[in-house]
Motif scaffolding. Structure first.
Motif, PDB file in Angstrom:
ATOM      1  N   GLU A  90      -4.140  17.295   5.048  1.00  0.00           N
ATOM      2  CA  GLU A  90      -5.149  17.364   3.985  1.00  0.00           C
ATOM      3  C   GLU A  90      -5.930  16.061   4.056  1.00  0.00           C
ATOM      4  OE1 GLU A  90      -7.656  18.465   1.044  1.00  0.00           O
ATOM      5  OE2 GLU A  90      -6.127  19.763   1.931  1.00  0.00           O
ATOM      6  N   PRO A  91      -7.238  16.123   4.312  1.00  0.00           N
ATOM      7  CA  PRO A  91      -8.022  14.900   4.473  1.00  0.00           C
ATOM      8  C   PRO A  91      -7.850  13.922   3.307  1.00  0.00           C
ATOM      9  CG  PRO A  91      -9.323  16.813   5.116  1.00  0.00           C
ATOM     10  CD  PRO A  91      -8.053  17.340   4.509  1.00  0.00           C
ATOM     11  N   GLY A  92      -7.502  12.691   3.645  1.00  0.00           N
ATOM     12  CA  GLY A  92      -7.392  11.628   2.653  1.00  0.00           C
ATOM     13  C   GLY A  92      -6.047  11.524   1.967  1.00  0.00           C
ATOM     14  N   LEU A  93      -5.165  12.512   2.158  1.00  0.00           N
ATOM     15  CA  LEU A  93      -3.894  12.509   1.424  1.00  0.00           C
ATOM     16  C   LEU A  93      -2.955  11.417   1.916  1.00  0.00           C
ATOM     17  CD1 LEU A  93      -2.108  13.795  -0.719  1.00  0.00           C
ATOM     18  CD2 LEU A  93      -1.354  15.469   0.992  1.00  0.00           C
ATOM     19  N   ASP A  94      -2.920  11.177   3.215  1.00  0.00           N
ATOM     20  CA  ASP A  94      -2.009  10.154   3.741  1.00  0.00           C
ATOM     21  C   ASP A  94      -2.349   8.780   3.186  1.00  0.00           C
ATOM     22  OD1 ASP A  94      -4.423  10.158   5.101  1.00  0.00           O
ATOM     23  OD2 ASP A  94      -3.543   9.978   7.096  1.00  0.00           O
ATOM     24  N   ALA A  95      -3.635   8.452   3.138  1.00  0.00           N
ATOM     25  CA  ALA A  95      -4.034   7.139   2.615  1.00  0.00           C
ATOM     26  C   ALA A  95      -3.732   7.030   1.127  1.00  0.00           C
ATOM     27  CB  ALA A  95      -5.526   6.910   2.872  1.00  0.00           C
ATOM     28  N   LEU A  96      -3.920   8.118   0.387  1.00  0.00           N
ATOM     29  CA  LEU A  96      -3.660   8.118  -1.058  1.00  0.00           C
ATOM     30  C   LEU A  96      -2.177   7.900  -1.335  1.00  0.00           C
ATOM     31  CD1 LEU A  96      -5.036   8.595  -3.842  1.00  0.00           C
ATOM     32  CD2 LEU A  96      -4.400  11.003  -3.611  1.00  0.00           C
ATOM     33  N   VAL A  97      -1.335   8.584  -0.594  1.00  0.00           N
ATOM     34  CA  VAL A  97       0.109   8.427  -0.773  1.00  0.00           C
ATOM     35  C   VAL A  97       0.546   7.018  -0.374  1.00  0.00           C
ATOM     36  CG1 VAL A  97       2.378   9.177   0.036  1.00  0.00           C
ATOM     37  CG2 VAL A  97       0.633  10.878  -0.541  1.00  0.00           C
ATOM     38  N   ASP A  98       0.051   6.536   0.748  1.00  0.00           N
ATOM     39  CA  ASP A  98       0.434   5.196   1.211  1.00  0.00           C
ATOM     40  C   ASP A  98       0.078   4.133   0.174  1.00  0.00           C
ATOM     41  OD1 ASP A  98       1.399   6.222   3.563  1.00  0.00           O
ATOM     42  OD2 ASP A  98      -0.354   5.677   4.774  1.00  0.00           O
ATOM     43  N   ARG A  99      -1.108   4.246  -0.394  1.00  0.00           N
ATOM     44  CA  ARG A  99      -1.560   3.239  -1.364  1.00  0.00           C
ATOM     45  C   ARG A  99      -0.665   3.229  -2.605  1.00  0.00           C
ATOM     46  NH1 ARG A  99      -6.442   4.572  -1.347  1.00  0.00           N
ATOM     47  NH2 ARG A  99      -6.625   5.939  -3.152  1.00  0.00           N
ATOM     48  N   ASN A 100      -0.321   4.391  -3.103  1.00  0.00           N
ATOM     49  CA  ASN A 100       0.476   4.451  -4.330  1.00  0.00           C
ATOM     50  C   ASN A 100       1.963   4.237  -4.073  1.00  0.00           C
ATOM     51  OD1 ASN A 100      -1.336   5.233  -6.754  1.00  0.00           O
ATOM     52  ND2 ASN A 100      -2.109   6.485  -5.068  1.00  0.00           N
ATOM     53  N   ARG A 101       2.409   4.546  -2.867  1.00  0.00           N
ATOM     54  CA  ARG A 101       3.785   4.213  -2.504  1.00  0.00           C
ATOM     55  C   ARG A 101       3.947   2.689  -2.474  1.00  0.00           C
ATOM     56  NH1 ARG A 101       7.072   7.346   1.331  1.00  0.00           N
ATOM     57  NH2 ARG A 101       5.117   8.135   2.184  1.00  0.00           N
ATOM     58  N   ALA A 102       2.974   2.012  -1.884  1.00  0.00           N
ATOM     59  CA  ALA A 102       3.019   0.556  -1.809  1.00  0.00           C
ATOM     60  C   ALA A 102       2.979  -0.084  -3.197  1.00  0.00           C
ATOM     61  CB  ALA A 102       1.862   0.046  -0.959  1.00  0.00           C
ATOM     62  N   ALA A 103       2.277   0.575  -4.127  1.00  0.00           N
ATOM     63  CA  ALA A 103       2.181   0.058  -5.493  1.00  0.00           C
ATOM     64  C   ALA A 103       3.390   0.439  -6.338  1.00  0.00           C
ATOM     65  CB  ALA A 103       0.906   0.582  -6.155  1.00  0.00           C
ATOM     66  N   GLY A 104       4.295   1.247  -5.781  1.00  0.00           N
ATOM     67  CA  GLY A 104       5.497   1.635  -6.504  1.00  0.00           C
ATOM     68  C   GLY A 104       5.290   2.731  -7.526  1.00  0.00           C
ATOM     69  N   ARG A 105       4.173   3.427  -7.420  1.00  0.00           N
ATOM     70  CA  ARG A 105       3.879   4.468  -8.412  1.00  0.00           C
ATOM     71  C   ARG A 105       4.336   5.863  -7.988  1.00  0.00           C
ATOM     72  NH1 ARG A 105      -1.055   1.316  -8.962  1.00  0.00           N
ATOM     73  NH2 ARG A 105      -2.092   2.698  -7.454  1.00  0.00           N
ATOM     74  N   ILE A 106       4.667   6.050  -6.716  1.00  0.00           N
ATOM     75  CA  ILE A 106       5.145   7.351  -6.266  1.00  0.00           C
ATOM     76  C   ILE A 106       6.357   7.154  -5.361  1.00  0.00           C
ATOM     77  CG2 ILE A 106       3.578   7.453  -4.267  1.00  0.00           C
ATOM     78  CD1 ILE A 106       3.398  10.483  -4.733  1.00  0.00           C
ATOM     79  N   THR A 107       7.386   7.936  -5.610  1.00  0.00           N
ATOM     80  CA  THR A 107       8.593   7.907  -4.792  1.00  0.00           C
ATOM     81  C   THR A 107       8.994   9.340  -4.464  1.00  0.00           C
ATOM     82  OG1 THR A 107       9.996   7.885  -6.777  1.00  0.00           O
ATOM     83  CG2 THR A 107       9.441   5.745  -5.784  1.00  0.00           C
TER      84      THR A 107
END
Length: 450
Positions: free
Chosen positions: A48-65
């Motif tokens: 899904e275009p853009g999904l990998d970057a979105l997940v990576d950004r929020n994983r790094a911020a600790g908002r998604i696990t």
């Protein structure tokens, strides 16, 4: 606000990532061991275009696990979303709710405090009330409310659809739950996205009705395309003309080989079944199904005729096999019907798809996979554009034609300009377009009955 998203598939993963982007703390529960391992390794199991970057950004911020542990994910959650699969049951047309109810039984013992249980999955009318009934039986002491919050995401543009929605639909009968859902979507409400609160039954039915209406537009324009070919009209000109009417709109008026994907086929089928069981049959929607199934066979016939009436011993190159571009989803793709039938008729089928091979290779047994579009065209008698990926739009038709054995180009998405295709040396066949390219067709005169 703490969110537990049960289901890390297309809907669950996109929703979890977007909610985390709002600043909420999201735990995404995935029970499939392979998918979970992929997510824990930092990869995305779907395209899904853009999904990998979105997940990576929020994983790094600790908002998604990501986890497979339902118990610990649910006990501290303010909201528990159900985003598991509801596939169509074989033979009946019903939505299979076994995954929904299994998830309910698994998380019920772990509810603490007031919790809003919300269905993101597409479910038949009455499912939210049935979830509530089951939860009351399992946990009569629990404090919870059940809502319906259907998604309206298009594969290939899901993040844009989530963050810039036409509307947010919430079926809810509990005032405390309304407050929670309003807070959840406040970041979008501040952008003037309308939040529509309805009854749970209305929200559940609205999701099915929306998809059935869009499927109906696709079947409608496909039938108009057939008529255009008979009377000398151009379906794109017709679609532009009627789509300019604000009451109709220009979306989903693009002719093609039939609709597919994870939503339209199963949702139309489930709505038809629901209507029959309610003794209120939807004859118009039932016909939409019939038209779509017949469409796939008519595409086989079109290809065979363009190939001279017989494809035995001929090589057909196919560009794109996913049901639409910008996704790797093969579910109910027209290619899964069209290509096997061509192979059954004795054709050798060569294929390429920018993202579809991972899923499609096992589903299209006997097809020859190529590394790029140029290889598909080499020594092909017929070239068929099945899915309108952007990279195919930029093909050098003259160069492609020179590598082919034959000269037929069948454009099942009307991507190419007919005059350009003929100038490149092709015999061009589109959908809903006159066969003669350089001169206006002579329209057939339809006489009215006296």
């Amino acid at each position: 606000m703490k969110i537990c998203m049960i289901g890390g598939g297309y809907v669950g993963l996109v929703s979890a990532a977007c909610f985390s982007e709002f600043g909420w703390s999201v735990t995404c529960v995935e029970k499939d061991a392979d998918k979970l391992a992929t997510l824990l390794d930092g990869h995305i199991p779907i395209f899904e275009p853009g999904l990998d970057a979105l997940v990576d950004r929020n994983r790094a911020a600790g908002r998604i696990t990501f986890t497979g542990d339902v118990a610990n994910s649910v006990k501290d959650a303010d909201l528990v979303f159900l985003a598991v699969g509801t596939p169509m049951r074989r033979g009946s047309g019903h939505a299979d709710l076994s995954y929904i109810y299994a998830a309910v039984e698994e998380f019920a013992p772990h509810l603490t405090g007031f919790t809003v249980i919300t269905t993101k999955s597409t479910v038949p009318v009455g499912t939210s009330r049935e979830i509530e009934r089951r939860l009351r039986a399992l946990r009569p002491d629990a404090d919870f409310a059940v809502c319906s919050n259907p998604e309206f995401l298009r594969e290939g543009s899901a993040i844009q659809d989530f963050t810039h929605p036409d509307r947010i639909l919430v079926g809810c009968d509990d005032e405390r739950a309304k407050e929670v859902m309003s807070r959840l979507y406040k970041p979008l409400a501040l952008r003037n996205a309308p939040i529509i609160f309805t009854s749970r039954e209305s929200a559940e039915l609205a999701k099915y009705a929306a998809n059935a209406f869009l499927a109906m537009k696709i079947s409608f324009i496909n039938e108009i395309a057939d008529l255009c070919e008979e009377v000398g009209a151009d379906v794109q000109q017709v679609a532009n003309a009627i789509g300019s009417d604000g009451r109709i709109g220009n979306k989903f008026l693009h002719t093609g080989p039939g609709y597919g994907g994870s939503c339209f086929p199963k949702d139309v089928s489930a709505l038809v079944r629901t209507a029959r069981e309610a003794s209120s049959p939807l004859s118009l929607i039932e016909q939409v199904q019939i038209v779509n199934e017949e469409r796939k066979q008519s595409m086989v016939t079109k290809i065979v005729r363009a190939a001279g009436g017989d494809v035995r011993g001929k090589t057909i190159g196919v560009l794109g096999v996913t049901f639409k571009p910008n996704t790797d989803d093969m579910r109910e793709s027209p290619s899964l019907v069209i290509l096997p039938r061509l192979m059954d008729k004795g054709a050798t089928v060569k294929v390429h798809d920018p993202q579809g091979r991972r899923h499609a290779e096992a589903m299209l047994e006997g097809a020859v996979w190529c590394e790029n579009a140029a290889k598909v065209a080499e020594e092909a008698d017929v070239l068929v554009l099945m899915t309108e990926w952007n990279e195919y739009r930029a093909l050098d038709l003259s160069a492609v034609r020179k590598t082919m054995k034959g000269d037929v180009l069948i454009d099942l998405r009307n991507v190419f300009n007919p005059a350009d295709a003929e100038a490149a040396g092709f015999v061009y066949r589109g959908l809903g377009r006159p066969d003669r390219l350089l001169e206006p067709p002579v329209a057939k005169v339809v006489k009215a009955n006296p």
